[in-house]
Design an enzyme around this catalytic site. Structure first.
Site, mmCIF file in Angstrom:
data_model
loop_
_atom_site.group_PDB
_atom_site.id
_atom_site.type_symbol
_atom_site.label_atom_id
_atom_site.label_comp_id
_atom_site.label_asym_id
_atom_site.label_seq_id
_atom_site.Cartn_x
_atom_site.Cartn_y
_atom_site.Cartn_z
ATOM 1 N N ARG A 1 0.849 -1.184 0.000
ATOM 2 C CA ARG A 1 0.000 0.000 0.000
ATOM 3 C C ARG A 1 0.883 1.233 0.000
ATOM 4 O O ARG A 1 1.929 1.255 0.669
ATOM 5 C CB ARG A 1 -0.897 0.011 1.258
ATOM 6 C CG ARG A 1 -2.058 -0.981 1.208
ATOM 7 C CD ARG A 1 -3.115 -0.517 0.219
ATOM 8 N NE ARG A 1 -4.274 -1.396 0.098
ATOM 9 C CZ ARG A 1 -4.512 -2.205 -0.933
ATOM 10 N NH1 ARG A 1 -3.632 -2.300 -1.914
ATOM 11 N NH2 ARG A 1 -5.618 -2.918 -0.973
ATOM 12 N N HIS B 1 0.220 -0.448 -10.302
ATOM 13 C CA HIS B 1 -0.673 -1.260 -9.443
ATOM 14 C C HIS B 1 -1.073 -2.563 -10.156
ATOM 15 O O HIS B 1 -2.263 -2.857 -10.316
ATOM 16 C CB HIS B 1 -1.923 -0.464 -9.026
ATOM 17 C CG HIS B 1 -2.528 -1.002 -7.746
ATOM 18 N ND1 HIS B 1 -3.048 -0.220 -6.748
ATOM 19 C CD2 HIS B 1 -2.662 -2.285 -7.293
ATOM 20 C CE1 HIS B 1 -3.491 -0.976 -5.750
ATOM 21 N NE2 HIS B 1 -3.263 -2.242 -6.068
#
Lengths: 311, 311
Positions: free
Chosen positions: A226, A274
């Site tokens: 994250r 991502h």
């Protein structure tokens, strides 16, 4: 009695997921109706992506569980309108994809591959022999399903693997640390650091000027976890000072990463969009169907989120 | 009785190897003299690199064995003056280094990493999801110590691994093929091909226009084995036609690869300078000492070369 299942995610996901969900639900022998438009009071289960339009769970008065499509729940776990049980996604496909990405980039940094990928200019760059995997210290921050699975593979590949988690774990092939002292020990002298922690107030900026200084000089950072786990300014400073040799970052505070962000321009940063791992519709649909089956039969849900811990 | 050991390799190797060899020989309790200058009739063992000055073995009349420092023996195995037993090097360090390099480049191709390593221009390139390792077919040509070790690790990483060898093998986690029909079956539809065969008349140009055409469209070739295994012209043609998507080549017919060779300039070729793995002085010295101990005690040598097979 028909079970009403609301699919609440960006609409383009529905066409991808619908056939896989129907196959998995049929395989469980459930009698159900599934769709993107069901009146809130009629909904029994919500298959949920935190970026969907559903942000107020109050109207879903008889909803028995919210089944997250993603591994990360930080965008929903503190929603005060959510009173129903919340389950995270732990998807075999997502785990395998993460293993592929993490092992690949760990080996890339271990071998110094970029030197050759970029160096196709006719110059025979011999003479730099990397150490063997067994002489390379890899530290995994976070030993949940993803961290533990990656650690297992890296250990089998021969790396000297350490791991750190909030609660003490015991995993074969991984030297496990926990707590604040454990964090310092896990990071001290580490040459490759992999971030697979959840995003919680406790983990925000865990990698900062102080913790980065503990690493081996020239260490590599790999973040498929994250964005907020890293203090971005501190990392850029460490990169400029050579304390960190390279960072491969897949997740960011703002995504897509703005194209004027200094990470894009830094020669020792690799930005990936991502992609480290994604939920895979087929295997994820099997988990969703299993949890609906469990809910209907009074069994404990798989991967139930601890709302206080935040994951 | 003192055992006389000649170290016959490029002189710069001697300073690297001497301390490791002495440590390993001492650990075996042997009484020896080792050096780079011993009169041929006095030599009991030759620690040998094929590129050394020793090319005529006839004067080494009482030499009991030639102990190769390298895995490849093609440059010495057909030397007709060599009447002594010849042992190959199978070094734990070399094997581990090869595992690191092969797994790293397999994952690099599997993930399509270069797209991102080269693509640091601010463009968020999402949406291309590679298959999972289990849905990726990897074919290893050659199932000797190196091929089998790499296959074991790739199988544990989750890849669908096939292997081919001259003689039929049975290795857990690898679908093993042999013979000409087996070669076609092993290559058919393979997406990543790894070359770890010895260089013999039978393996020369094994990868040619016919065999390359069997692969999946856009396949990747990884060659850490020997240069002559590939028909270079056929590979370049396959690359231009898109039948082969990328080749990562570590070994060549001529090394260093001349800087005007088309491989350097081809956008879908990565040249690495024969670094996939090297003999490691510490672990290799232990193998050499073990074989001298065996020779002195009438035991079979480890890794004895079959002169007819050529490896």
């Amino acid at each position: 009695m028909t079970i009403n299942i609301l699919f609440a995610a960006k609409y383009e996901r529905w066409t991808t997921y619908e056939p896989h969900l129907r196959t998995a639900l049929d395989a469980k022998g459930l009698s159900y109706s599934i769709g993107t438009d069901i009146a809130p009071p009629d909904v029994d289960y919500i298959v949920y992506a935190p970026n969907s339009d559903v942000q107020d769970f109050a109207p879903y008065t008889k909803c028995k569980a919210v089944l997250n499509l993603w591994a990360g729940v930080e965008a929903v776990v503190h929603n005060t309108t959510l009173t129903q049980p919340l389950a995270r996604m732990v998807d075999h496909g997502l785990t395998q994809g993460m293993i592929d990405w993490v092992c690949g980039h760990t080996l890339r940094h271990h071998l110094g591959m970029d030197r050759h990928i970029h160096g196709q200019d006719g110059l025979w760059r011999e003479g730099i022999v990397p150490p063997l995997a067994q002489d390379r210290t890899v530290c995994i921050l976070g030993l949940g399903a993803l961290g533990a699975a990656c650690g297992d593979k890296l250990s089998y590949l021969g790396f000297d693997v350490r791991g750190w988690s909030r609660r003490q774990k015991h995993i074969e092939g991984i030297t496990c640390y926990s707590g604040q002292d454990g964090l310092n020990a896990a990071l001290s002298g580490a040459e490759i650091v992999i971030l697979l922690l959840p995003d919680t107030p406790d983990t925000e900026n865990l990698l900062n000027a102080t913790t980065l200084a503990l690493l081996a000089k020239g260490a590599s950072i790999i973040n498929p976890g994250r964005g907020p786990l890293i203090d971005d300014a501190a990392l850029l400073q460490s990169l400029d000072a050579g304390q960190v040799g390279h960072a491969t970052l897949d997740v960011f505070r703002i995504e897509p990463l703005p194209n004027d962000h200094p990470y894009w321009a830094h020669p020792n940063v690799t930005v990936t969009p991502h992609i480290a791992s994604e939920t895979r519709p087929k295997t994820a649909s099997e988990i969703i169907a299993e949890n609906i089956y469990r809910g209907e039969h009074g069994l404990d849900l798989l991967h139930l989120v601890d709302r206080n811990a935040g994951y």
